[in-house]
Design an enzyme around this catalytic site. Sequence first.
Site, PDB file in Angstrom:
ATOM      1  N   THR A  31       0.823  -1.215   0.000  1.00 20.79           N
ATOM      2  CA  THR A  31       0.000   0.000   0.000  1.00 20.79           C
ATOM      3  C   THR A  31       0.854   1.261   0.000  1.00 20.79           C
ATOM      4  OG1 THR A  31      -1.506   1.281   1.406  1.00 20.79           O
ATOM      5  CG2 THR A  31      -0.144  -0.319   2.525  1.00 20.79           C
ATOM      6  N   ASP A  32       0.280   2.344  -0.520  1.00 17.84           N
ATOM      7  CA  ASP A  32       0.982   3.641  -0.478  1.00 17.84           C
ATOM      8  C   ASP A  32       1.140   4.137   0.965  1.00 17.84           C
ATOM      9  OD1 ASP A  32      -1.685   4.308   0.016  1.00 17.84           O
ATOM     10  OD2 ASP A  32      -1.833   5.798  -1.589  1.00 17.84           O
ATOM     11  N   GLU A  33       0.357   3.542   1.902  1.00 18.36           N
ATOM     12  CA  GLU A  33       0.425   4.026   3.284  1.00 18.36           C
ATOM     13  C   GLU A  33       1.790   3.767   3.931  1.00 18.36           C
ATOM     14  OE1 GLU A  33      -2.895   3.484   5.838  1.00 18.36           O
ATOM     15  OE2 GLU A  33      -4.339   3.586   4.207  1.00 18.36           O
ATOM     16  N   TYR A  59      -1.575  -0.393  11.225  1.00 16.31           N
ATOM     17  CA  TYR A  59      -1.800  -1.056   9.922  1.00 16.31           C
ATOM     18  C   TYR A  59      -0.633  -0.792   8.981  1.00 16.31           C
ATOM     19  CZ  TYR A  59      -3.303  -1.472   5.069  1.00 16.31           C
ATOM     20  OH  TYR A  59      -3.340  -1.757   3.725  1.00 16.31           O
ATOM     21  N   LYS A  80       2.218  -3.376   7.328  1.00 14.74           N
ATOM     22  CA  LYS A  80       2.432  -3.562   5.886  1.00 14.74           C
ATOM     23  C   LYS A  80       3.890  -3.243   5.523  1.00 14.74           C
ATOM     24  CE  LYS A  80      -0.286  -4.477   3.120  1.00 14.74           C
ATOM     25  NZ  LYS A  80      -0.736  -5.801   2.614  1.00 14.74           N
TER      26      LYS A  80
HETATM   27  P1  NAD Z   1     -10.150  -6.826   2.669  1.00 15.58           P
HETATM   28  O1  NAD Z   1     -10.074  -6.535   4.127  1.00 15.58           O
HETATM   29  O2  NAD Z   1     -11.389  -6.501   1.904  1.00 15.58           O
HETATM   30  O3  NAD Z   1      -9.848  -8.374   2.402  1.00 15.58           O
HETATM   31  C1  NAD Z   1      -8.864  -9.079   3.095  1.00 15.58           C
HETATM   32  C2  NAD Z   1      -9.106 -10.573   2.902  1.00 15.58           C
HETATM   33  O4  NAD Z   1      -8.042 -11.285   3.555  1.00 15.58           O
HETATM   34  C3  NAD Z   1     -10.410 -11.070   3.511  1.00 15.58           C
HETATM   35  O5  NAD Z   1     -11.081 -11.932   2.619  1.00 15.58           O
HETATM   36  C4  NAD Z   1      -9.955 -11.833   4.757  1.00 15.58           C
HETATM   37  O6  NAD Z   1     -10.830 -12.899   5.129  1.00 15.58           O
HETATM   38  C5  NAD Z   1      -8.602 -12.340   4.314  1.00 15.58           C
HETATM   39  N1  NAD Z   1      -7.701 -12.628   5.439  1.00 15.58           N
HETATM   40  C6  NAD Z   1      -7.447 -11.820   6.518  1.00 15.58           C
HETATM   41  N2  NAD Z   1      -6.590 -12.441   7.347  1.00 15.58           N
HETATM   42  C7  NAD Z   1      -6.278 -13.640   6.786  1.00 15.58           C
HETATM   43  C8  NAD Z   1      -5.427 -14.703   7.161  1.00 15.58           C
HETATM   44  N3  NAD Z   1      -4.729 -14.669   8.307  1.00 15.58           N
HETATM   45  N4  NAD Z   1      -5.331 -15.772   6.351  1.00 15.58           N
HETATM   46  C9  NAD Z   1      -6.037 -15.830   5.183  1.00 15.58           C
HETATM   47  N5  NAD Z   1      -6.869 -14.851   4.792  1.00 15.58           N
HETATM   48  C10 NAD Z   1      -6.984 -13.765   5.579  1.00 15.58           C
HETATM   49  O7  NAD Z   1      -8.882  -6.094   2.051  1.00 15.58           O
HETATM   50  P2  NAD Z   1      -8.679  -5.406   0.612  1.00 15.58           P
HETATM   51  O8  NAD Z   1      -9.134  -4.010   0.685  1.00 15.58           O
HETATM   52  O9  NAD Z   1      -9.212  -6.311  -0.430  1.00 15.58           O
HETATM   53  O10 NAD Z   1      -7.089  -5.379   0.561  1.00 15.58           O
HETATM   54  C11 NAD Z   1      -6.368  -6.471   0.001  1.00 15.58           C
HETATM   55  C12 NAD Z   1      -4.887  -6.181   0.084  1.00 15.58           C
HETATM   56  O11 NAD Z   1      -4.584  -4.982  -0.636  1.00 15.58           O
HETATM   57  C13 NAD Z   1      -4.366  -5.941   1.506  1.00 15.58           C
HETATM   58  O12 NAD Z   1      -3.105  -6.554   1.610  1.00 15.58           O
HETATM   59  C14 NAD Z   1      -4.267  -4.428   1.613  1.00 15.58           C
HETATM   60  O13 NAD Z   1      -3.247  -4.077   2.516  1.00 15.58           O
HETATM   61  C15 NAD Z   1      -3.903  -4.056   0.194  1.00 15.58           C
HETATM   62  N6  NAD Z   1      -4.334  -2.710  -0.247  1.00 15.58           N
HETATM   63  C16 NAD Z   1      -5.643  -2.328  -0.131  1.00 15.58           C
HETATM   64  C17 NAD Z   1      -6.029  -1.071  -0.623  1.00 15.58           C
HETATM   65  C18 NAD Z   1      -7.458  -0.615  -0.525  1.00 15.58           C
HETATM   66  O14 NAD Z   1      -7.744   0.541  -0.880  1.00 15.58           O
HETATM   67  N7  NAD Z   1      -8.403  -1.430  -0.098  1.00 15.58           N
HETATM   68  C19 NAD Z   1      -5.090  -0.230  -1.219  1.00 15.58           C
HETATM   69  C20 NAD Z   1      -3.747  -0.660  -1.312  1.00 15.58           C
HETATM   70  C21 NAD Z   1      -3.398  -1.910  -0.841  1.00 15.58           C
HETATM   71  O1  TDX Z   2     -16.291   6.702   8.399  1.00 16.95           O
HETATM   72  C1  TDX Z   2     -15.289   7.165   7.854  1.00 16.95           C
HETATM   73  N1  TDX Z   2     -15.137   8.513   7.770  1.00 16.95           N
HETATM   74  C2  TDX Z   2     -14.038   9.108   7.221  1.00 16.95           C
HETATM   75  O2  TDX Z   2     -13.950  10.340   7.165  1.00 16.95           O
HETATM   76  C3  TDX Z   2     -14.244   6.330   7.321  1.00 16.95           C
HETATM   77  C4  TDX Z   2     -14.350   4.837   7.396  1.00 16.95           C
HETATM   78  C5  TDX Z   2     -13.143   6.938   6.767  1.00 16.95           C
HETATM   79  N2  TDX Z   2     -13.034   8.294   6.727  1.00 16.95           N
HETATM   80  C6  TDX Z   2     -11.825   8.898   6.120  1.00 16.95           C
HETATM   81  C7  TDX Z   2     -10.509   8.382   6.637  1.00 16.95           C
HETATM   82  C8  TDX Z   2      -9.612   8.473   5.418  1.00 16.95           C
HETATM   83  O3  TDX Z   2      -9.057   9.769   5.332  1.00 16.95           O
HETATM   84  O4  TDX Z   2     -11.865   8.560   4.729  1.00 16.95           O
HETATM   85  C9  TDX Z   2     -10.549   8.258   4.241  1.00 16.95           C
HETATM   86  C10 TDX Z   2     -10.536   6.846   3.693  1.00 16.95           C
HETATM   87  O5  TDX Z   2     -10.679   5.980   4.799  1.00 16.95           O
HETATM   88  P1  TDX Z   2     -10.679   4.380   4.626  1.00 16.95           P
HETATM   89  O6  TDX Z   2     -11.735   4.000   3.655  1.00 16.95           O
HETATM   90  O7  TDX Z   2     -10.678   3.782   5.992  1.00 16.95           O
HETATM   91  O8  TDX Z   2      -9.283   4.135   3.869  1.00 16.95           O
HETATM   92  P2  TDX Z   2      -7.764   4.500   4.253  1.00 16.95           P
HETATM   93  O9  TDX Z   2      -7.598   4.706   5.701  1.00 16.95           O
HETATM   94  O10 TDX Z   2      -7.354   5.618   3.330  1.00 16.95           O
HETATM   95  O11 TDX Z   2      -7.043   3.127   3.846  1.00 16.95           O
HETATM   96  C11 TDX Z   2      -7.404   2.438   2.628  1.00 16.95           C
HETATM   97  O12 TDX Z   2      -6.474   2.718   1.605  1.00 16.95           O
HETATM   98  C12 TDX Z   2      -5.174   2.194   1.734  1.00 16.95           C
HETATM   99  C13 TDX Z   2      -7.477   0.946   2.839  1.00 16.95           C
HETATM  100  O13 TDX Z   2      -8.409   0.652   3.861  1.00 16.95           O
HETATM  101  C14 TDX Z   2      -6.127   0.358   3.135  1.00 16.95           C
HETATM  102  O14 TDX Z   2      -6.201  -1.054   3.255  1.00 16.95           O
HETATM  103  C15 TDX Z   2      -5.197   0.710   2.014  1.00 16.95           C
HETATM  104  O15 TDX Z   2      -3.883   0.270   2.298  1.00 16.95           O
END
Ligand code: NAD
Ligand code: TDX
Length: 345
Positions: A125-127, A153, A157
Amino acid sequence: MTVIVTGGAGFIGANFVFHMLAAYPSYRVICVDKLTYAGNLSTLKDVMGNSNFRFVKLDICDREGMYKLFKEEKPDIVINFAAESHVDRSIENPEIFLQTNILGTQVLMDACRKYGIQRYHQVSTDEVYGDLPLDRPDLFFTEETPIHTSSPYSSSKAGADLLVLAYHRTYELPVTISRCSNNYGPYHFPEKLIPLMIANALADKPLPVYGEGLNVRDWLYVEDHCRAIDLIIHKGRVGEVYNVGGHNEMKNIDIVKLICKELGKPESLITHVEDRKGHDMRYAIDPTKIHNELGWLPETKFADGIKKTIQWYLDNKDWWEEIISGEYQNYYKKMYGERELISIG
Ligand code: NAD
Ligand code: TDX
């Protein structure tokens, strides 16, 4: 080719499973998922009957189980999406983040070493780069930006990323890493900003914006992220990190207002609540490397992607209503019930 996709019952992993089965009809795709609160097997119902697909309920931290699966399936490529992914939950309970995100990554890579693979890909992730100031719109994250994390988190990562690079240097494991910006699209779990706001707006519930809502995220349609990973695992250079993002920076408050507008709901639903602890101000990816080396460019513009996403949530109410009526309800009360309402301006 046999491909293991961990975390494939979650948001991005499931979209990636669909992408791979459609793009490579000769590949065998094995989804490994523990089915935590964020994993939803119903998301995969359309591919369950596909003879090229197998679902295995397994924790990536379960070394014995993982070794058994690797021995049986002999995967060529492993793509690790499995993670605890919600920043707010990591602030409440960091431990499971360290277990799954760091130790789980280690178990997977040990299995790769023991049984041999062509590629291990870490979905990061960019985080891991921390945040950028709002008053420096000229700054972007490149692959050389130092790791500088804010939340448990992002620290977990970043720890995993360092371990992946160490396994490459020490054991010559053929790894790649992608660091992507915020994704949005179908099957996004309704605890994250965009699906939460859509679900609440449809129910005429308050839309809880943290602080003033001025934080900036760089949004990418999930299918564009899946195409980037597809390119990296097939054509990316081993040992390299690739940033993925589409120059789509938006303030949280503007996204929430846009959702209100698209759904015909009043902005008076917007409720400013106490800010997230350690809240990152701005994320912005420089995707020059993946563009120059692999020719990747995002295809979905935010204006179109957000409309498609909102329509998907309107058309698939059963999917998210089932989630909201379950365990999520308790979680929601815990996270928002205790947040003090604050007034802005
Ligand atoms: P998500 O939370 O929707 O899905 C995570 C999945 O992993 C779930 O199905 C969960 O059951 C499974 N999981 C959790 N712990 C596990 C374990 N111990 N063993 C096997 N499975 C397990 O997450 P997402 O948003 O789909 O993110 C997927 C990946 O991409 C993550 O690694 C996250 O860090 C990365 N990522 C997400 C975003 C975003 O915006 N959502 C952006 C950049 C990177
Ligand atoms: O209820 C809310 N109100 C609010 O203002 C929630 C849930 C979030 N927010 C804000 C927090 C953040 O600035 O919105 C922004 C986005 O929040 P999230 O959806 O929780 O995402 P973020 O924290 O940016 O992280 C996401 O992007 C990077 C993913 O959850 C991560 O897994 C990924 O690595």
